[in-house]
Structures are given as C-alpha cells and as structure tokens.
Design an enzyme around this catalytic site. Structure first.
Site, PDB file in Angstrom:
ATOM      1  N   LYS A  52       0.840  -1.204   0.000  1.00 55.69           N
ATOM      2  CA  LYS A  52       0.000   0.000   0.000  1.00 55.69           C
ATOM      3  C   LYS A  52       0.876   1.257   0.000  1.00 55.69           C
ATOM      4  CE  LYS A  52      -3.825  -2.372   2.325  1.00 55.69           C
ATOM      5  NZ  LYS A  52      -4.503  -2.721   3.587  1.00 55.69           N
ATOM      6  N   GLN A  96      -4.332  -1.529  10.028  1.00 57.31           N
ATOM      7  CA  GLN A  96      -4.308  -2.847   9.399  1.00 57.31           C
ATOM      8  C   GLN A  96      -4.819  -3.919  10.362  1.00 57.31           C
ATOM      9  OE1 GLN A  96      -3.629  -3.367   6.194  1.00 57.31           O
ATOM     10  NE2 GLN A  96      -3.782  -5.585   6.264  1.00 57.31           N
ATOM     11  N   ASP A 119     -10.847   2.924   4.759  1.00 57.22           N
ATOM     12  CA  ASP A 119     -11.177   1.501   4.731  1.00 57.22           C
ATOM     13  C   ASP A 119     -12.695   1.285   4.715  1.00 57.22           C
ATOM     14  OD1 ASP A 119      -9.255  -0.505   4.549  1.00 57.22           O
ATOM     15  OD2 ASP A 119      -8.612  -0.264   6.633  1.00 57.22           O
TER      16      ASP A 119
HETATM   17  N1  GUN Z   1      -6.767  -6.843   6.647  1.00 59.49           N
HETATM   18  C1  GUN Z   1      -7.173  -7.560   5.558  1.00 59.49           C
HETATM   19  N2  GUN Z   1      -7.755  -6.757   4.662  1.00 59.49           N
HETATM   20  C2  GUN Z   1      -7.725  -5.507   5.169  1.00 59.49           C
HETATM   21  C3  GUN Z   1      -8.161  -4.245   4.692  1.00 59.49           C
HETATM   22  O1  GUN Z   1      -8.735  -4.101   3.603  1.00 59.49           O
HETATM   23  N3  GUN Z   1      -7.928  -3.193   5.511  1.00 59.49           N
HETATM   24  C4  GUN Z   1      -7.319  -3.322   6.714  1.00 59.49           C
HETATM   25  N4  GUN Z   1      -7.161  -2.236   7.442  1.00 59.49           N
HETATM   26  N5  GUN Z   1      -6.914  -4.475   7.191  1.00 59.49           N
HETATM   27  C5  GUN Z   1      -7.102  -5.565   6.410  1.00 59.49           C
END
Ligand code: GUN
Length: 292
Positions: A52, A96, A119
C-alpha cells in the site's frame, strides 16, 4: 472464458489517479496523504501494508507508515488514532487488521474519524453504504464492483451467491450486489458456515463470490457452465520449494472451474491488486472532500 485481470485494471486505475494527482500538484494543491498503522509483525500484514505504501509513492501520494510493536497497549493505539484524527496533513488512514488479541478491534475502528476512514470500516460509513449514500466503500468489495463494471459483466437479474459473511467482504458485497445500479440489481444469496446444501445454491448461481479463505474450496462440480467466479481468498500455503516458503492460493480450484466459467478472477492478480487501487481511490476522494 475471460480472465478478469485485476492487475491490469488496477494499473489503469492507478494511472488515472496519477494524472489527477499531477493536476492537483500543478494547481499548487496539497496531494493526498495516506497513513497506515500496523501493530506487530504478522507476515501477510507486513506485505500488504508495504504494498500500500509503495503504491502511494508510485502515484504521487504522500504516505506515512506507523509501525508499532506487538505489545502496544489498546490505550496507546487509541492515542495514535486520535493523533491521526487531529492531524490536518493526513487525509485518510487505515489500521491494518488483524490486531493483536489483547486489543479490542471494534473499539479501535469505532475511534477512527469517519471522514478519514478510507477503509470504510466505521459503522457510519458501513451504514451509509447500506443506504446507498455517498461514503467510503471498503476497498475489497469496491474493487470487485469496479472489476465487474470495467469488464461489463452483466449482473442485473442474475443470481449471485456470496460465500462468507465477514464484515470486510461477504456482508458488504452482498449488499452492494443487491443494490440498484450497474453493477448491482442482482438477486443475492449470502451463504456461510451454517448454510446447508451449499452446492445446490452454487449450482444455481450465475455469479459466485467466494470469500472464505479455504484453498481450492470451490470445485468444478459446484458451478454451472457460463458462471462468473470472483475469488477473494488469499491463503498462504507452506511450500519448501518456493523461495518465500509458501505459495498463494485462492478459494477456487482455478484449473478446473475456469473450464466452465465465462469470467473468472485469478489468484494472485485478481481481487488483491484491485483492493489496493480502491484504497488509493478512497484516499483521493478523502482529499477532494476535505478540499470541498
Ligand atoms: N486486513 C485484511 N484486509 C484488510 C483491509 O482491507 N484493511 C485493513 N485495514 N486491514 C485488512
């Protein structure tokens, strides 16, 4: 059979965003700034967050990675969240998941300012999504919708079977696919671990979206000819012959299911890259909304 190439489409989306960011810069405006909070050293999370942040750099965003130790307390993480909420430089951020077991995930997600929640996990944003209001749609379901749209996959009046009811994927994609719009207007069945006779349901499906996390779960004898298959599963299977020590596999027995499918996403290179592209798209939206 046509492959729904998430890598290719995500690159297109990133190129589109790159152009918009360059225009922002040329106008002397602040560029979008995404922050990511990672607690601990989970291997998959490190990979995702790294990816990311790298993507941000490539497209001209600013990015900040806040990597906290595994033993970070809930209180300290909440403090970090409040700092990000109050930092005018940060347009959007993610925490995350999964978080270490001693931290209440719900409490942390509730503390994120909905206007910075790129998110789309905050109840305010999830609720707006369910009510067709403008919001941040979570990156994975948003990415699936965008992939279907860009390949002109017909969804109206089709029977979509979603496997898995997670808050991040299964539940929201079941809502989005049933909403008015294109993609959308689908008749949706949401199947999960307590569903009986799943095969009877998937055999009726025009579209199967699997977000289960069980390698090669969906077999060719569970789908009909001409089905569209979206594979959201990303499981690391230990493999000593690979340099990484594992290989990545989806929920779908791709080799055999692809022979019956009209459209299918590969793993890797399907939904995964789309997720990152849509997170960036949400961050751009956050910047534009903060400007407005
Ligand atoms: N863990 C797995 N997928 C995601 C996501 O799309 N966002 C976040 N913050 N954590 C994750």
């Amino acid at each position: 059979m046509e492959i729904l190439d998430g890598k290719k489409v995500s690159n297109q989306i990133k190129e589109e965003i790159t152009v918009e960011v360059a225009q922002m810069k040329a106008r002397g405006e602040k560029v979008p700034h995404l922050a990511a909070v990672l607690v601990g050293n989970d291997g998959a999370s490190l990979t995702y967050v790294g990816s990311k942040v790298r993507s941000c750099k490539k497209i001209g965003f600013e990015s900040t990675l806040i990597h906290l130790p595994e033993e970070t307390t809930e209180e300290d993480l909440l403090k970090q969240v409040h700092e990000l909420n109050n930092d005018p430089n940060i347009d959007g951020y993610i925490v995350q998941l999964p978080l270490p077991k001693h931290i209440d995930e719900e409490k942390v997600l509730m503390a994120v300012d909905p206007d910075k929640d790129v998110d789309g996990f905050h109840p305010t944003n999830f609720g707006k999504m369910a009510l067709d209001m403008e919001t941040f749609i979570s990156a994975t379901p948003f990415g699936i919708m965008e992939l279907l749209k860009r390949y002109n996959v017909e969804t109206e009046g089709k029977h979509t079977v979603v496997i898995g009811r997670s808050h991040i994927v299964g539940r929201p994609i079941s809502i989005l696919m049933s909403q008015k719009g294109n993609p959308g207007n689908s008749t949706v069945t949401l199947a999960h671990s307590r569903t009986k006779n799943l095969k009877e349901l998937t055999l009726q499906a025009d579209i199967v979206i699997s977000a289960l996390g069980v390698p090669k779960f969906l077999k060719a004898d569970m789908v009909k000819d001409g089905v569209t298959v979206i594979d959201v599963g990303i499981t690391r299977v230990p493999d000593e012959t690979s340099s990484k020590g594992y290989y990545i596999t989806g929920d779908v027995d791709f080799e055999n299911v692809s022979k019956k499918a009209a459209y299918i996403t590969p793993v890797p290179g399907g939904v995964g890259p789309m997720t990152i592209a849509m997170l960036l798209k949400n961050t751009l939206l956050a910047r534009e909304r903060h400007n407005a």
